[in-house]
Design an enzyme around this catalytic site. Sequence first.
Site, PDB file in Angstrom:
ATOM      1  N   CYS A  12      17.748   9.989 -68.540  1.00 33.85           N
ATOM      2  CA  CYS A  12      18.418   8.828 -68.428  1.00 33.85           C
ATOM      3  C   CYS A  12      18.368   8.358 -66.826  1.00 33.85           C
ATOM      4  O   CYS A  12      18.346   9.065 -65.975  1.00 33.85           O
ATOM      5  CB  CYS A  12      19.694   8.640 -69.104  1.00 33.85           C
ATOM      6  SG  CYS A  12      20.830   9.554 -67.976  1.00 33.85           S
ATOM      7  N   HIS A  36      24.211  18.183 -67.542  1.00 37.65           N
ATOM      8  CA  HIS A  36      24.285  19.283 -68.497  1.00 37.65           C
ATOM      9  C   HIS A  36      22.946  19.944 -69.092  1.00 37.65           C
ATOM     10  O   HIS A  36      22.632  19.707 -70.397  1.00 37.65           O
ATOM     11  CB  HIS A  36      25.083  18.718 -69.625  1.00 37.65           C
ATOM     12  CG  HIS A  36      26.649  18.732 -69.616  1.00 37.65           C
ATOM     13  ND1 HIS A  36      27.653  17.848 -70.008  1.00 37.65           N
ATOM     14  CD2 HIS A  36      27.299  19.687 -68.607  1.00 37.65           C
ATOM     15  CE1 HIS A  36      28.744  18.360 -69.521  1.00 37.65           C
ATOM     16  NE2 HIS A  36      28.776  19.358 -68.730  1.00 37.65           N
ATOM     17  N   HIS A  70      28.758  13.321 -64.142  1.00 36.10           N
ATOM     18  CA  HIS A  70      29.825  13.141 -64.957  1.00 36.10           C
ATOM     19  C   HIS A  70      31.013  12.871 -64.138  1.00 36.10           C
ATOM     20  O   HIS A  70      31.873  12.494 -64.773  1.00 36.10           O
ATOM     21  CB  HIS A  70      30.237  14.359 -65.975  1.00 36.10           C
ATOM     22  CG  HIS A  70      29.076  14.928 -66.361  1.00 36.10           C
ATOM     23  ND1 HIS A  70      28.513  15.965 -65.949  1.00 36.10           N
ATOM     24  CD2 HIS A  70      28.323  14.517 -67.530  1.00 36.10           C
ATOM     25  CE1 HIS A  70      27.282  16.261 -66.700  1.00 36.10           C
ATOM     26  NE2 HIS A  70      27.541  15.524 -67.811  1.00 36.10           N
ATOM     27  N   GLU A 122      33.402  14.217 -67.875  1.00 39.45           N
ATOM     28  CA  GLU A 122      33.351  12.553 -67.616  1.00 39.45           C
ATOM     29  C   GLU A 122      34.750  12.416 -67.894  1.00 39.45           C
ATOM     30  O   GLU A 122      35.199  11.270 -66.972  1.00 39.45           O
ATOM     31  CB  GLU A 122      32.369  12.180 -68.254  1.00 39.45           C
ATOM     32  CG  GLU A 122      32.500  10.344 -68.221  1.00 39.45           C
ATOM     33  CD  GLU A 122      31.347   9.983 -69.495  1.00 39.45           C
ATOM     34  OE1 GLU A 122      30.279  10.340 -69.405  1.00 39.45           O
ATOM     35  OE2 GLU A 122      31.833   8.715 -69.907  1.00 39.45           O
ATOM     36  N   THR A 158      30.727   7.571 -71.955  1.00 37.35           N
ATOM     37  CA  THR A 158      29.587   6.837 -72.071  1.00 37.35           C
ATOM     38  C   THR A 158      28.339   7.040 -73.190  1.00 37.35           C
ATOM     39  O   THR A 158      27.481   6.603 -73.469  1.00 37.35           O
ATOM     40  CB  THR A 158      28.661   6.981 -70.795  1.00 37.35           C
ATOM     41  OG1 THR A 158      28.543   8.489 -70.509  1.00 37.35           O
ATOM     42  CG2 THR A 158      29.258   6.345 -69.533  1.00 37.35           C
ATOM     43  N   CYS A 186      26.653   3.747 -72.609  1.00 38.74           N
ATOM     44  CA  CYS A 186      25.585   3.531 -71.722  1.00 38.74           C
ATOM     45  C   CYS A 186      24.324   3.125 -72.491  1.00 38.74           C
ATOM     46  O   CYS A 186      24.215   3.592 -73.661  1.00 38.74           O
ATOM     47  CB  CYS A 186      25.187   4.462 -70.383  1.00 38.74           C
ATOM     48  SG  CYS A 186      24.205   5.808 -71.069  1.00 38.74           S
ATOM     49  N   SER A 214      26.124  19.248 -73.712  1.00 36.44           N
ATOM     50  CA  SER A 214      25.638  18.171 -73.636  1.00 36.44           C
ATOM     51  C   SER A 214      26.112  17.290 -74.622  1.00 36.44           C
ATOM     52  O   SER A 214      25.809  17.244 -75.603  1.00 36.44           O
ATOM     53  CB  SER A 214      24.263  17.947 -73.370  1.00 36.44           C
ATOM     54  OG  SER A 214      23.896  16.419 -73.575  1.00 36.44           O
ATOM     55  N   ASN A 216      25.784  13.920 -75.132  1.00 38.78           N
ATOM     56  CA  ASN A 216      24.840  13.051 -75.958  1.00 38.78           C
ATOM     57  C   ASN A 216      23.973  13.729 -76.607  1.00 38.78           C
ATOM     58  O   ASN A 216      23.277  12.975 -77.442  1.00 38.78           O
ATOM     59  CB  ASN A 216      24.253  12.063 -74.660  1.00 38.78           C
ATOM     60  CG  ASN A 216      23.194  12.776 -73.990  1.00 38.78           C
ATOM     61  OD1 ASN A 216      21.984  12.775 -74.336  1.00 38.78           O
ATOM     62  ND2 ASN A 216      23.443  13.379 -72.839  1.00 38.78           N
ATOM     63  N   SER A 258      19.794  14.636 -70.498  1.00 34.83           N
ATOM     64  CA  SER A 258      19.623  15.583 -69.229  1.00 34.83           C
ATOM     65  C   SER A 258      18.683  16.460 -69.476  1.00 34.83           C
ATOM     66  O   SER A 258      18.243  17.674 -68.743  1.00 34.83           O
ATOM     67  CB  SER A 258      20.992  16.604 -69.120  1.00 34.83           C
ATOM     68  OG  SER A 258      22.036  15.764 -69.261  1.00 34.83           O
TER      69      SER A 258
END
EC number: 1.17.7.4
Lengths: 274, 274
Positions: A12, A36, A70, A122, A158, A186, A214, A216, A258
């Site tokens: 990202c 991550h 983060h 985060e 996020t 996000c 991670s 996400n 990541s």
Amino acid sequence: MIIELAKNYGFCFGVKRAIKKAEQIKDAATIGPLIHNNEEISRLQKKFNVKTLQNITDLTNEKKAIIRTHGITKQDLAELQKKNIEIFDATCPFVTKPQQLCEQMSKEGYEVVIFGDENHPEVKGVKSYVSTKAYVVLDKSELEDLKLPHKIAVVSQTTKKVEQFMELVNFLMLKVKEVRVFNTICDATFKNQAAITELSKKSDIIIIVGGKNSANTKQLFLIAKNYCEDSYLIETQDELEKSWFKDKKHCGISAGASTPDWIIKEVVDKIKAF
Amino acid sequence: MIIELAKNYGFCFGVKRAIKKAEQIKDAATIGPLIHNNEEISRLQKKFNVKTLQNITDLTNEKKAIIRTHGITKQDLAELQKKNIEIFDATCPFVTKPQQLCEQMSKEGYEVVIFGDENHPEVKGVKSYVSTKAYVVLDKSELEDLKLPHKIAVVSQTTKKVEQFMELVNFLMLKVKEVRVFNTICDATFKNQAAITELSKKSDIIIIVGGKNSANTKQLFLIAKNYCEDSYLIETQDELEKSWFKDKKHCGISAGASTPDWIIKEVVDKIKAF
């Protein structure tokens, strides 16, 4: 077997920005991993001498510190600023935003609900900017028996799923007169989640590539698993097993925010070779 | 046949308060009906000489004006204040609240989404307090093609269904960075809706008693209809038909927030007589 990459996946904006910074700054230390992804962290260490410390107290004679994507807590930042070290901020702007919102909402007298995992760095960072009261929750049930004030502000980690964030907000609407909602999920998270949803509906095997620490990446895996039973989360091509692909017709692939392209490419090449 | 009244029904706090005021004040005029129930309005006219005018311009030599439960527009209030007339405010406090919120949010620079029926007097009144931009909608689809600002405030007509309000908020969360939600649906609405939901699940006929111009009454009827096909909305016992009750085992009854007890009693008595 068809191999298809999700329409949106991988690096990202915030991660790209942080890696670029780390490569330029060089010879620096980060407090906690910059991003991550262990493989990418190793690469940065080997090629750019960017090392990862666990805590501020682990700093010895480093000259440069990079703040991870983060973010860090307000208290850690203050500690860092007291030291004789140059500070580079690689906090993702999408993470800085909820930090600022928490600070602002506290000033305006709001208590803050943070939708996220309290153990995630985060969230620890974001929470540290609340000077009233913070409620960190992953599910509305955690708020059920609490006496909440008449007005409350809400932000999200996020990388969370927006549908779950909505559920939390809907619950709060029944309990609290004013709910001030900041959708801080996000855009990359949105897009990657939408793309894996679509892809996993038409695949009979899904490979998610990314760090197992991670948030996400784990979220992508959970979404995939929901639509495609044979979904796997791997960090590198080493973990792939040939047997997974027996009789499969459509292999979908996605990767966390990541996960660098070179790792994804290795995974795709190995699957092709099977 | 069992006849069962909903656990919560009929006169709400705001309506009771307005009727009591009207009875005490006497010899007055209201601009638009004081409450949405023709029978009760007739009673107030006959017994207390409280008459209903359609517009401020219809005022002639009245000495006292009562502001209806649904409130009036800011502009109408200003007009009224210019006249040589004593003003009594019977606006329900739950309606005054979104009026104040709209004024305050406008001052803070928010545009305002009002979830409600733009033709309803309550909504017209609430909207008149928005000095930025107001979007009056009954469904999220009405906002789909609009360019909305980054931050927005949301209020609801007091008599709407909370689930639909949530849907609208969820939609806004995807479009707008900050959604400042004020749940202005009133408590009586909540309770009456919950009670009719429960009752209509176990009934094979439902009678809703209330004004056909009453938003909350119509809402009760729609909820009942959803669970019990044979649901009827009537204003008085005159509309009841014996044939409706043939072979029915469980008759549920509820009434809108403007429906006086004496009308409900007449309905129950007539059903018993069938």
